[in-house]
Design an enzyme around this catalytic site. Structure first.
Site, mmCIF file in Angstrom:
data_model
loop_
_atom_site.group_PDB
_atom_site.id
_atom_site.type_symbol
_atom_site.label_atom_id
_atom_site.label_comp_id
_atom_site.label_asym_id
_atom_site.label_seq_id
_atom_site.Cartn_x
_atom_site.Cartn_y
_atom_site.Cartn_z
ATOM 1 N N LYS A 13 0.828 -1.216 0.000
ATOM 2 C CA LYS A 13 0.000 0.000 0.000
ATOM 3 C C LYS A 13 0.865 1.270 0.000
ATOM 4 C CE LYS A 13 -2.034 -1.196 3.842
ATOM 5 N NZ LYS A 13 -1.303 -2.469 4.097
ATOM 6 N N ARG A 91 -9.421 0.258 9.320
ATOM 7 C CA ARG A 91 -8.873 -1.045 9.682
ATOM 8 C C ARG A 91 -9.821 -1.848 10.555
ATOM 9 N NH1 ARG A 91 -2.871 -0.072 9.079
ATOM 10 N NH2 ARG A 91 -1.762 -1.896 9.866
ATOM 11 N N ARG A 130 11.672 -5.716 4.836
ATOM 12 C CA ARG A 130 11.450 -4.259 4.692
ATOM 13 C C ARG A 130 12.432 -3.481 5.567
ATOM 14 N NH1 ARG A 130 5.527 -1.834 5.336
ATOM 15 N NH2 ARG A 130 5.616 -2.781 7.401
ATOM 16 N N ARG A 163 11.855 -1.784 11.008
ATOM 17 C CA ARG A 163 10.826 -1.339 11.952
ATOM 18 C C ARG A 163 10.676 -2.361 13.059
ATOM 19 N NH1 ARG A 163 5.567 0.294 8.440
ATOM 20 N NH2 ARG A 163 4.538 -0.883 10.090
ATOM 21 N N ARG A 174 0.270 -9.287 13.442
ATOM 22 C CA ARG A 174 -0.378 -8.273 12.601
ATOM 23 C C ARG A 174 -1.214 -8.926 11.499
ATOM 24 N NH1 ARG A 174 4.518 -5.246 10.677
ATOM 25 N NH2 ARG A 174 3.117 -3.784 9.659
HETATM 26 P P1 ADP Z 1 2.331 -1.858 3.215
HETATM 27 O O1 ADP Z 1 2.326 -0.348 3.132
HETATM 28 O O2 ADP Z 1 1.118 -2.473 2.581
HETATM 29 O O3 ADP Z 1 2.599 -2.385 4.595
HETATM 30 P P2 ADP Z 1 4.881 -1.615 1.791
HETATM 31 O O4 ADP Z 1 4.526 -0.749 0.616
HETATM 32 O O5 ADP Z 1 5.639 -0.973 2.905
HETATM 33 O O6 ADP Z 1 3.553 -2.381 2.337
HETATM 34 O O7 ADP Z 1 5.707 -2.879 1.211
HETATM 35 C C1 ADP Z 1 6.257 -3.862 2.091
HETATM 36 C C2 ADP Z 1 7.645 -4.276 1.598
HETATM 37 O O8 ADP Z 1 7.534 -4.979 0.364
HETATM 38 C C3 ADP Z 1 8.607 -3.108 1.335
HETATM 39 O O9 ADP Z 1 9.901 -3.518 1.712
HETATM 40 C C4 ADP Z 1 8.507 -2.882 -0.187
HETATM 41 O O10 ADP Z 1 9.732 -2.382 -0.712
HETATM 42 C C5 ADP Z 1 8.207 -4.287 -0.701
HETATM 43 N N1 ADP Z 1 7.259 -4.341 -1.816
HETATM 44 C C6 ADP Z 1 6.138 -3.585 -1.989
HETATM 45 N N2 ADP Z 1 5.461 -3.965 -3.096
HETATM 46 C C7 ADP Z 1 6.175 -4.997 -3.628
HETATM 47 C C8 ADP Z 1 5.996 -5.839 -4.786
HETATM 48 N N3 ADP Z 1 4.940 -5.688 -5.597
HETATM 49 N N4 ADP Z 1 6.933 -6.798 -5.008
HETATM 50 C C9 ADP Z 1 7.989 -6.976 -4.166
HETATM 51 N N5 ADP Z 1 8.216 -6.215 -3.074
HETATM 52 C C10 ADP Z 1 7.314 -5.242 -2.806
HETATM 53 P P1 AMP Z 2 1.054 0.260 9.175
HETATM 54 O O1 AMP Z 2 2.167 1.233 8.963
HETATM 55 O O2 AMP Z 2 -0.172 0.592 8.393
HETATM 56 O O3 AMP Z 2 1.490 -1.180 8.982
HETATM 57 O O4 AMP Z 2 0.622 0.397 10.713
HETATM 58 C C1 AMP Z 2 1.533 0.140 11.748
HETATM 59 C C2 AMP Z 2 0.783 0.013 13.078
HETATM 60 O O5 AMP Z 2 0.125 1.247 13.402
HETATM 61 C C3 AMP Z 2 -0.331 -1.036 13.114
HETATM 62 O O6 AMP Z 2 0.139 -2.346 13.377
HETATM 63 C C4 AMP Z 2 -1.210 -0.488 14.261
HETATM 64 O O7 AMP Z 2 -0.643 -0.744 15.535
HETATM 65 C C5 AMP Z 2 -1.139 1.018 14.011
HETATM 66 N N1 AMP Z 2 -2.193 1.472 13.076
HETATM 67 C C6 AMP Z 2 -1.993 1.980 11.811
HETATM 68 N N2 AMP Z 2 -3.174 2.295 11.241
HETATM 69 C C7 AMP Z 2 -4.140 1.962 12.137
HETATM 70 C C8 AMP Z 2 -5.559 2.022 12.135
HETATM 71 N N3 AMP Z 2 -6.251 2.486 11.074
HETATM 72 N N4 AMP Z 2 -6.215 1.590 13.240
HETATM 73 C C9 AMP Z 2 -5.556 1.125 14.315
HETATM 74 N N5 AMP Z 2 -4.224 1.033 14.397
HETATM 75 C C10 AMP Z 2 -3.510 1.444 13.316
#
Ligand code: ADP
Ligand code: AMP
Length: 217
Positions: A13, A91, A130, A163, A174
């Site tokens: 995302k 969420r 990541r 992270r 998660r």
């Molecule tokens: P989200 O925001 O849904 O948690 P991220 O955009 O942070 O996910 O992506 C999670 C990890 O996967 C990051 O390290 C990113 O660089 C990698 N990533 C994202 N999309 C892809 C993809 N289509 N193929 C391979 N790796 C990806």
């Molecule tokens: P994310 O960066 O979206 O993976 O979110 C990281 C963490 O932030 C999650 O595991 C939750 O602890 C908190 N968080 C992010 N967005 C929300 C949401 N919409 N509602 C509740 N907790 C959230």
């Protein structure tokens, strides 16, 4: 245009939002980024939510809805953007209902929800690999998108780290939270908002193209 990127943690995302926001002139609103920023600043909110984020649980609906309310109203007040792109919100069904009420108040609607469907194996591999810049928040992956020098951000020279909630025990937690509390939201929107399923296992560029094809058609 107001869009929602929906999918499990690690489905891409944030990566897609960074690509789409400039092109579509949208404000990227990530509740995860807003909460991590509060933790980094050690604000009252940050102190309250720090342990929740570290555990992989969800922050309470009232806290998140209050953050979103400010963010969405700010985009409307600013007036220079074409809309917003939500990432990581809503969420829970409670958050979706809260968003409905807020949009009824502002007179806005959600134009489309993109569901990034990625397998559990793919998201576990992505979250484990990541890495994030502590300064400018650029996201890397050790295998799919590494920084040129390990541990150093290409963009700003900041420190690139894992992270705390991207460690194996928390990743599993998660993903369970996503299945039990977040996926049910799809039923809430079914038949009310246009939903587009995108294969989130595809490479980054292919996912972007699939989303662009829907938005520009
Ligand atoms: P989200 O925001 O849904 O948690 P991220 O955009 O942070 O996910 O992506 C999670 C990890 O996967 C990051 O390290 C990113 O660089 C990698 N990533 C994202 N999309 C892809 C993809 N289509 N193929 C391979 N790796 C990806
Ligand atoms: P994310 O960066 O979206 O993976 O979110 C990281 C963490 O932030 C999650 O595991 C939750 O602890 C908190 N968080 C992010 N967005 C929300 C949401 N919409 N509602 C509740 N907790 C959230």
């Amino acid at each position: 245009m107001n869009l929602v990127l929906f999918g499990p943690p690690g489905s891409g995302k944030g990566t897609q939002a960074e690509r789409l926001r400039n092109q579509l002139q949208l404000r990227h609103i990530s509740t995860g980024d807003l909460l991590r920023e509060a933790v980094a600043q050690k604000s009252e909110l940050g102190k309250k939510v720090e342990s929740v984020l570290a555990s992989g649980q969800l922050v309470s609906d009232d806290i998140v809805l209050s953050l979103m309310r400010d963010a969405i109203l700010a985009v409307k007040k600013d007036g220079s953007l074409a809309g917003w792109l939500l990432d990581g919100f809503p969420r829970t069904v409670g958050q979706a209902q809260g968003l409905d009420a807020l949009l009824a108040e502002t007179g806005e609607t959600i134009d489309a929800i993109f569901v990034l469907d990625a397998t559990r194996e793919a998201v576990i591999e992505r979250l484990s690999g990541r890495r994030t810049c502590t300064q400018c928040k650029t996201v890397y992956h050790v295998k799919y998108n590494p920084s040129r020098t390990e541990g150093v951000c290409d963009r700003c020279g900041g420190k690139v780290v894992q992270r705390e909630d991207d460690r194996p025990e928390t990743i599993a937690k998660r993903l369970d939270v996503y299945e039990s509390q977040t996926r049910p939201i799809l039923a809430h929107y079914q038949g009310r908002v246009k939903m587009h399923r995108i294969d989130g296992d595809l490479p980054v560029d292919d996912v972007t193209t699939a989303i662009e094809n829907v938005v520009t058609r």
